[in-house]
Scaffold this motif. Sequence first.
Motif, PDB file in Angstrom:
ATOM      1  N   ARG A 157       0.814  -1.222   0.000  1.00  0.00           N
ATOM      2  CA  ARG A 157       0.000   0.000   0.000  1.00  0.00           C
ATOM      3  C   ARG A 157       0.849   1.275   0.000  1.00  0.00           C
ATOM      4  O   ARG A 157       0.320   2.372   0.154  1.00  0.00           O
ATOM      5  CB  ARG A 157      -0.946  -0.016   1.209  1.00  0.00           C
ATOM      6  CG  ARG A 157      -2.023  -1.082   1.081  1.00  0.00           C
ATOM      7  CD  ARG A 157      -3.065  -0.968   2.175  1.00  0.00           C
ATOM      8  NE  ARG A 157      -2.605  -1.579   3.411  1.00  0.00           N
ATOM      9  CZ  ARG A 157      -2.638  -0.989   4.599  1.00  0.00           C
ATOM     10  NH1 ARG A 157      -3.054   0.257   4.710  1.00  0.00           N
ATOM     11  NH2 ARG A 157      -2.234  -1.615   5.672  1.00  0.00           N
ATOM     12  N   CYS A 158       2.157   1.107  -0.151  1.00  0.00           N
ATOM     13  CA  CYS A 158       3.060   2.260  -0.172  1.00  0.00           C
ATOM     14  C   CYS A 158       3.399   2.646  -1.604  1.00  0.00           C
ATOM     15  O   CYS A 158       3.251   1.847  -2.531  1.00  0.00           O
ATOM     16  CB  CYS A 158       4.348   1.932   0.587  1.00  0.00           C
ATOM     17  SG  CYS A 158       4.106   1.637   2.355  1.00  0.00           S
ATOM     18  N   LEU A 159       3.845   3.883  -1.774  1.00  0.00           N
ATOM     19  CA  LEU A 159       4.203   4.398  -3.100  1.00  0.00           C
ATOM     20  C   LEU A 159       5.650   4.875  -3.077  1.00  0.00           C
ATOM     21  O   LEU A 159       5.929   6.077  -3.122  1.00  0.00           O
ATOM     22  CB  LEU A 159       3.256   5.538  -3.495  1.00  0.00           C
ATOM     23  CG  LEU A 159       1.791   5.159  -3.681  1.00  0.00           C
ATOM     24  CD1 LEU A 159       0.940   6.405  -3.898  1.00  0.00           C
ATOM     25  CD2 LEU A 159       1.626   4.200  -4.864  1.00  0.00           C
ATOM     26  N   PHE A 160       6.580   3.929  -3.004  1.00  0.00           N
ATOM     27  CA  PHE A 160       7.997   4.250  -2.995  1.00  0.00           C
ATOM     28  C   PHE A 160       8.532   4.358  -4.420  1.00  0.00           C
ATOM     29  O   PHE A 160       7.956   3.794  -5.352  1.00  0.00           O
ATOM     30  CB  PHE A 160       8.778   3.181  -2.235  1.00  0.00           C
ATOM     31  CG  PHE A 160       8.658   3.267  -0.741  1.00  0.00           C
ATOM     32  CD1 PHE A 160       9.280   4.292  -0.044  1.00  0.00           C
ATOM     33  CD2 PHE A 160       7.924   2.328  -0.036  1.00  0.00           C
ATOM     34  CE1 PHE A 160       9.180   4.375   1.340  1.00  0.00           C
ATOM     35  CE2 PHE A 160       7.816   2.395   1.345  1.00  0.00           C
ATOM     36  CZ  PHE A 160       8.448   3.428   2.036  1.00  0.00           C
ATOM     37  N   PRO A 161       9.664   5.064  -4.582  1.00  0.00           N
ATOM     38  CA  PRO A 161      10.337   5.058  -5.885  1.00  0.00           C
ATOM     39  C   PRO A 161      10.811   3.646  -6.238  1.00  0.00           C
ATOM     40  O   PRO A 161      10.797   2.752  -5.377  1.00  0.00           O
ATOM     41  CB  PRO A 161      11.530   6.007  -5.674  1.00  0.00           C
ATOM     42  CG  PRO A 161      11.213   6.791  -4.450  1.00  0.00           C
ATOM     43  CD  PRO A 161      10.348   5.908  -3.595  1.00  0.00           C
ATOM     44  N   GLU A 220      13.209  -2.063   3.113  1.00  0.00           N
ATOM     45  CA  GLU A 220      12.652  -3.319   2.616  1.00  0.00           C
ATOM     46  C   GLU A 220      12.165  -3.201   1.173  1.00  0.00           C
ATOM     47  O   GLU A 220      12.027  -4.206   0.476  1.00  0.00           O
ATOM     48  CB  GLU A 220      11.494  -3.766   3.520  1.00  0.00           C
ATOM     49  CG  GLU A 220      11.942  -4.275   4.875  1.00  0.00           C
ATOM     50  CD  GLU A 220      12.727  -5.565   4.771  1.00  0.00           C
ATOM     51  OE1 GLU A 220      12.172  -6.570   4.297  1.00  0.00           O
ATOM     52  OE2 GLU A 220      13.908  -5.574   5.138  1.00  0.00           O
ATOM     53  N   ALA A 221      11.930  -1.959   0.708  1.00  0.00           N
ATOM     54  CA  ALA A 221      11.551  -1.745  -0.694  1.00  0.00           C
ATOM     55  C   ALA A 221      12.760  -1.755  -1.614  1.00  0.00           C
ATOM     56  O   ALA A 221      12.623  -1.572  -2.827  1.00  0.00           O
ATOM     57  CB  ALA A 221      10.806  -0.411  -0.825  1.00  0.00           C
ATOM     58  N   GLY A 222      13.946  -1.949  -1.044  1.00  0.00           N
ATOM     59  CA  GLY A 222      15.150  -2.040  -1.853  1.00  0.00           C
ATOM     60  C   GLY A 222      15.747  -0.703  -2.237  1.00  0.00           C
ATOM     61  O   GLY A 222      16.535  -0.624  -3.194  1.00  0.00           O
ATOM     62  N   LEU A 223      15.417   0.347  -1.490  1.00  0.00           N
ATOM     63  CA  LEU A 223      15.944   1.666  -1.786  1.00  0.00           C
ATOM     64  C   LEU A 223      17.306   1.868  -1.134  1.00  0.00           C
ATOM     65  O   LEU A 223      17.639   1.216  -0.137  1.00  0.00           O
ATOM     66  CB  LEU A 223      14.971   2.738  -1.294  1.00  0.00           C
ATOM     67  CG  LEU A 223      13.573   2.698  -1.905  1.00  0.00           C
ATOM     68  CD1 LEU A 223      12.674   3.729  -1.232  1.00  0.00           C
ATOM     69  CD2 LEU A 223      13.624   2.946  -3.397  1.00  0.00           C
TER      70      LEU A 223
END
Length: 262
Positions: A14-18, A43-46
């Motif tokens: 539900r997040c909007l990360f790059p 955890e989004a790999g940023l």
Amino acid sequence: MAASQPLIDELLGRCLFPPASSSVVCAVSGGPDSLALLVLACEAGLDVEAVHVDHGLRPESAGEATVVAAAAEHFGARFRAEKVALVDGPDLEARARHARLSVVGEGALTGHTADDQAETLLINLLRGAGPTGLAAMRPGGTHPILALRRSETHALCDAVGFEPVVDPSNADPRFVRNRVRHELLPLMASISDRDPVPVLDRAAHQLRTVSDDLDELAAGLEPTSTASLQGALPSVAAAALRAWLRDDLGHPPSAAELGRVL
């Protein structure tokens, strides 16, 4: 981490990360929302740099950077501590926000949640804002976790074993946001017999659509031409002027100022 992974995966959905591997700066105070932002961004790999800003308003605030530093190290993020000099007094929230922005940078990600969005709409309503102000914060960009609830950021911190910083200023009734959070929203819940946050978030989304439509129509106007403005609907003419007359900080003119120009 294995036990908390299902929760992390559900929240990330539900997040909007790059895109993964993008370099980002996360403003992390050590509270549950910003710590959850740090966890989810990693955890989004940023490629994450966590920045803690000490405003110098509380004796214990300098030591809170260690909480953020430990969390950043645990999840493989870089860490930077900054200190700004503020004194208590009028307009403290705005001054603190401006000082924080000056050291973390304008593109820094923040841990604002759906609860913050609802509060922002109500605060702007009390200030007399129109559709643009009532649209509140735009999801994505610098607000990647805006779809999450505050209860979920607390749950994530519990799941990964973080003990967030408790900032006593978040209960200070001097600040409008705190009174909206602790008094107005609970009263609205009592009156309506429902959680008002999803309703207010939905209203912000609808008003953001209205605001975007007005801006699109206004893009075809020449704001320095009285003929162009007079030939447009008043709301569209006002939108064109609002975009043109923003100050150096990006703040739009007030409704009264727009009325005088028109």
